[in-house]
Design an enzyme around this catalytic site. Structure first.
Site, PDB file in Angstrom:
ATOM      1  N   LYS A  36      15.816  46.986  28.894  1.00 28.40           N
ATOM      2  CA  LYS A  36      16.290  46.145  29.986  1.00 28.40           C
ATOM      3  C   LYS A  36      17.803  45.941  29.865  1.00 28.40           C
ATOM      4  CE  LYS A  36      15.135  41.512  31.843  1.00 28.40           C
ATOM      5  NZ  LYS A  36      14.215  40.367  31.608  1.00 28.40           N
ATOM      6  N   SER A 113      11.539  39.297  35.386  1.00 38.01           N
ATOM      7  CA  SER A 113      12.796  39.963  35.629  1.00 38.01           C
ATOM      8  C   SER A 113      12.910  41.316  34.921  1.00 38.01           C
ATOM      9  CB  SER A 113      13.955  39.059  35.176  1.00 38.01           C
ATOM     10  OG  SER A 113      13.867  38.832  33.767  1.00 38.01           O
ATOM     11  N   SER A 137       8.615  36.993  32.226  1.00 36.57           N
ATOM     12  CA  SER A 137       9.248  38.221  32.710  1.00 36.57           C
ATOM     13  C   SER A 137       8.811  39.506  32.042  1.00 36.57           C
ATOM     14  CB  SER A 137      10.773  38.092  32.621  1.00 36.57           C
ATOM     15  OG  SER A 137      11.240  37.163  33.569  1.00 36.57           O
TER      16      SER A 137
END
Length: 398
Positions: A36, A113, A137
């Protein structure tokens, strides 16, 4: 496994791919991974999902230790994946770089996210991917995209070199397409200890009632198969205050930390945000200190309650998300309703600092829904081993 590195689902951030070869030998040799875009790579600017963040920050001076551990274990890094702006969102939408496609349900959001990492694994681009989980997330995109995911115990995995959101909630989690790979990554990243048998199984009444009837019905068979592994589940309440109160306390405590972590940059930069993000930061700034203090007090009490309940090895079981991923054309009001209903459940592990694994256990209206197993802090390795056994009983990819 075959990989389509052309990335037709839009999982990776635009531009040149940041790739690094892993060590020639190690426990993760032969596996590919993605990270990420809130974890640092030396010489690369961490974008954190927002062009103004990228513009106002220099390239990273060093690589995050969690990435180095994976490389040293033999895994190959295939690139950085998209994230919701400043990791403050749960659908996976990013108007600047494009919202990743949910490979398991292309007409629905991928979840956020850690949206890009989930999409990369679900699409078969990599074997596993690193994300972060503050309010859900990793767990929610794993549920939405039909893959395995773990939120480790708070503090179990090194977060140096990662952008903060709510530091006392933030965790470095990961996704995998197979239960055994989820466990193998844990063998590398998690501290030693905490192994051993778990049980009994505790069915969290509030979370099952909170799920829409279709989700609860779809997961009933998975619950029954989990009971084959751990025996009949005990049905209990863990939050007699109600999940709505759990959500409000979590939101206040997290918002206070989000503004403390990122507010000075927001004030100094006046960044342009996509839909909903500016509103969340405005609400964080306006958080009543009295409410935040009450939330912190509740959190302490809730931690004591849950940790005492799980200290002997008990495992909570409940739907990871009350609903499948919202449709891409869902309005803001629908998205917010889903967010609140979902985070009342994800806040159980978040507030108490527990470890949680979600398994791709069923489908509703053709879209995946996950089943969560939750254990006491420090029992991460035992929970991953249990998840692998339950996955076998569910005839999932192990």
């Amino acid at each position: 496994m075959p990989r389509d590195l052309d990335d037709q689902v839009g999982a990776f951030i635009p531009g040149p791919r940041s790739e690094l070869a892993g060590a020639p030998e190690g426990p993760l040799t032969g596996l590919d991974f993605a990270v990420k875009d809130l974890f640092d790579l030396a010489g690369v600017t961490t974008g954190y999902g927002n062009p103004d963040w990228r513009r106002t920050h220099p390239p990273a001076a060093a690589t995050a230790p969690v990435i180095l551990s994976l490389l040293q274990a033999g895994a190959h890094l295939r690139g950085k994946t998209k994230t919701v702006e400043l990791a403050y969102g749960l659908t996976g939408e990013n108007v600047w770089y494009g919202t990743p496609v949910n490979p398991a349900a292309p007409d629905r959001f991928p979840g956020g996210s850690s949206c890009g990492s989930a999409a990369a694994v679900a699409a078969g681009l990599v074997n596993f991917a690193l994300g972060s989980d503050t309010g859900g997330s990793v767990r929610i995109p794993a549920s939405y995209c039909g893959i395995f995911g773990i939120r480790p115990s708070w503090g179990a995995v090194n977060l140096a070199g990662a952008c903060p959101l709510g530091p006392s909630f933030d965790t470095a989690g990961w996704f995998a397409s197979r239960a055994s790979v989820l466990r193998q990554v844990g063998d590398v990243l998690l501290p030693g200890g905490g192994e051993g048998p778990l049980g009994p199984l505790v069915k969290v009444q509030e979370a099952w009632v909170n799920a829409v009837p279709q989700t609860a019905a779809a997961l009933a068979e998975a619950l029954a198969k989990a009971e084959r592994v751990l025996g009949p589940a005990l049905s209990m309440q863990v939050a007699p205050e109600g999940l709505e109160q759990i959500f409000h306390h979590f939101r206040a405590a997290q918002a206070e930390e989000a503004w403390a972590s990122l507010g000075s940059w927001v004030e100094a930069t006046s960044p342009t945000f996509g839909p909903g993000v500016a509103e969340r930061f405005a609400a964080a700034k306006a958080t009543d200190p009295v409410l935040a203090a009450a939330a912190r007090g509740f959190r302490t009490m809730f931690q004591h309650r849950l940790r005492a309940m799980l200290a002997g090895g008990a495992v909570l079981i409940f739907p990871t998300s009350p609903v499948p991923a919202p449709l891409l054309d869902a309005g803001a009001e629908t998205q917010q309703a889903v967010r609140e209903r979902t985070m009342g459940v994800t806040a159980i592990a978040g507030l108490a600092g527990l470890c949680e694994v979600t398994l791709p256990a069923a489908r509703v209206d053709g879209a995946p829904v996950g089943l969560s197993l939750v254990a006491a802090p420090g029992r991460d390795r035992a929970l991953l081993a249990l998840a692998e056994r339950v996955a076998g009983e569910l005839q999932l990819a192990i």
